[in-house]
Design an enzyme around this catalytic site. Structure first.
Site, mmCIF file in Angstrom:
data_model
loop_
_atom_site.group_PDB
_atom_site.id
_atom_site.type_symbol
_atom_site.label_atom_id
_atom_site.label_comp_id
_atom_site.label_asym_id
_atom_site.label_seq_id
_atom_site.Cartn_x
_atom_site.Cartn_y
_atom_site.Cartn_z
ATOM 1 N N SER A 151 0.851 -1.190 0.000
ATOM 2 C CA SER A 151 0.000 0.000 0.000
ATOM 3 C C SER A 151 0.880 1.231 0.000
ATOM 4 O O SER A 151 2.036 1.194 0.446
ATOM 5 C CB SER A 151 -0.902 0.003 1.243
ATOM 6 O OG SER A 151 -1.529 1.259 1.418
ATOM 7 N N TYR A 164 -2.624 -0.951 10.264
ATOM 8 C CA TYR A 164 -2.636 -1.316 8.850
ATOM 9 C C TYR A 164 -1.383 -0.795 8.144
ATOM 10 O O TYR A 164 -0.705 -1.528 7.423
ATOM 11 C CB TYR A 164 -3.888 -0.753 8.173
ATOM 12 C CG TYR A 164 -3.938 -1.006 6.684
ATOM 13 C CD1 TYR A 164 -4.323 -2.242 6.184
ATOM 14 C CD2 TYR A 164 -3.609 0.003 5.770
ATOM 15 C CE1 TYR A 164 -4.367 -2.479 4.817
ATOM 16 C CE2 TYR A 164 -3.650 -0.229 4.408
ATOM 17 C CZ TYR A 164 -4.025 -1.474 3.936
ATOM 18 O OH TYR A 164 -4.052 -1.700 2.578
#
Length: 274
Positions: A151, A164
Site C-alpha cells: 500500500s 494497517y
C-alpha cells in the site's frame, strides 16, 4: 538448477498463478489480468460462490484452467493446509500473489486488541508463511515470481490507520529484502503499492468513517488500472510499483523528506480522520 514443470503445466503449456483474496477487488482484477495473459489460475478466498463464479468467467473468456480452493487464511495453520492441498493436486505454482489483507480505520485505542491481532495475523504472518512455503519449490525449479500487495501507506505513518500502515511497511520491507537476497536465483519479488482504490474494502471504510466517505474522486484509483500495473510490474521484474501519478509523487516525497517532517504532515492529515 534447471527449471522443471509439473505434469499439469507441461500438459497445458501454461504457467500457474495462485492468487489469495481473489474473490473481489484487486484480487479478482489481477485474476482477470493473468487469465488474459494466458496463465492457469488457483483462486483462493473465503467465498466459494464468488470464486466459482469468477472461475467460470475466466475459463469461458480465456480458455484457461481456474482451480477454486476456498480457505480462510486468517486462521492458524491455513497457509500450511493450503500449501499441502496444492501439492496433493500436483500443481506447480509459478507465480504467487499475496493479496489477502484486511483494513481497519479509526483511532488505535478505539480498535479492539483482538482486531489489531487479526490485521497482523493476515497482513503479516499469513503473507510471510505463504511466501516461505511457496518460495522453496520456486527456488528448486530456478523459476518463479511473487507479487505482494502492499500500500502507499507503507511509505509513511498514517494516524487512523496505524496498525494497517505498519503491516504494509513490513510487506514493503520484506519485498525489498527478498528482491536483493534472491538475485540470480530465477525468482523475483515485487511490491504493488496502490493508494486508495475503489474496492469493497474501501466501501466498508467509508461506511465506518465519515472522513473516508468524503474523499474526492480524483484520490480514488481504478481497480482495473491498479491490477494492470501490478501485472506489468511483476512480469517486468520490478521491485516496487506505485500506481497513480499523485501516489508515486507522494511515495518519492516520503522517502526523500526527513522523517520528522513526514510524521508531522501525516499526523496533521491523519488526525482529521479521527
Amino acid at each position: 538448477m534447471a527449471a522443471r514443470k509439473s505434469a499439469r503445466s507441461a500438459a497445458s503449456g501454461r504457467d500457474t498463478v495462485l492468487i489469495t483474496g481473489a474473490s473481489a477487488g484487486i484480487g479478482a482484477a489481477l485474476a482477470r489480468q493473468f487469465a488474459a495473459g494466458g496463465f492457469d489460475l488457483v483462486l483462493v478466498a473465503r467465498s466459494r460462490d464468488k470464486l466459482e463464479t469468477l472461475a467460470r468467467e475466466l475459463k469461458g473468456e480465456h480458455a484457461v484452467e481456474a482451480t477454486v480452493m476456498p480457505a480462510d487464511l486468517s486462521t492458524p495453520g491455513a497457509p500450511k493446509a493450503l500449501f499441502e492441498a496444492v501439492k496433493k493436486r500436483k500443481l506447480a505454482i509459478d507465480i504467487l500473489v499475496n493479496n489477502a489483507r484486511v483494513l481497519e480505520m479509526g483511532a488505535f485505542n478505539a480498535i479492539s486488541p483482538e482486531r489489531h491481532q487479526e490485521l497482523i495475523a493476515l497482513n503479516v504472518a499469513t503473507l510471510t508463511d505463504m511466501t516461505s512455503r511457496f518460495l522453496a519449490p520456486m527456488l528448486e525449479r530456478g523459476k518463479g515470481r511473487i507479487l505482494n500487495v502492499a500500500s502507499i501507506a507503507a511509505f509513511q505513518p498514517v494516524p487512523s490507520l496505524a496498525t494497517y500502515a505498519a503491516t504494509k511497511a513490513y510487506v514493503l520491507s520484506l519485498t525489498e529484502s527478498l528482491s536483493e537476497e534472491l538475485k540470480g536465483s530465477g525468482v523475483t519479488v515485487t511490491a504493488l503499492c496502490p493508494g486508495i482504490t475503489e474496492t469493497s474494502m474501501v466501501d466498508r471504510a467509508r461506511e465506518a468513517n465519515a472522513a473516508a466517505s468524503q474523499l474526492p474522486p480524483f484520490m480514488i484509483g481504478d481497480v482495473n488500472d491498479v491490477a494492470a500495473q501490478g501485472y506489468a510490474a511483476l512480469m517486468a521484474g520490478e521491485v516496487i510499483r506505485v500506481p497513480g501519478v499523485l501516489n508515486f509523487a507522494a511515495s518519492l516525497a516520503a522517502r526523500a523528506t526527513p522523517k520528522w517532517v513526514v510524521r508531522r504532515f501525516a499526523g496533521a492529515l491523519g488526525r482529521m480522520a479521527l
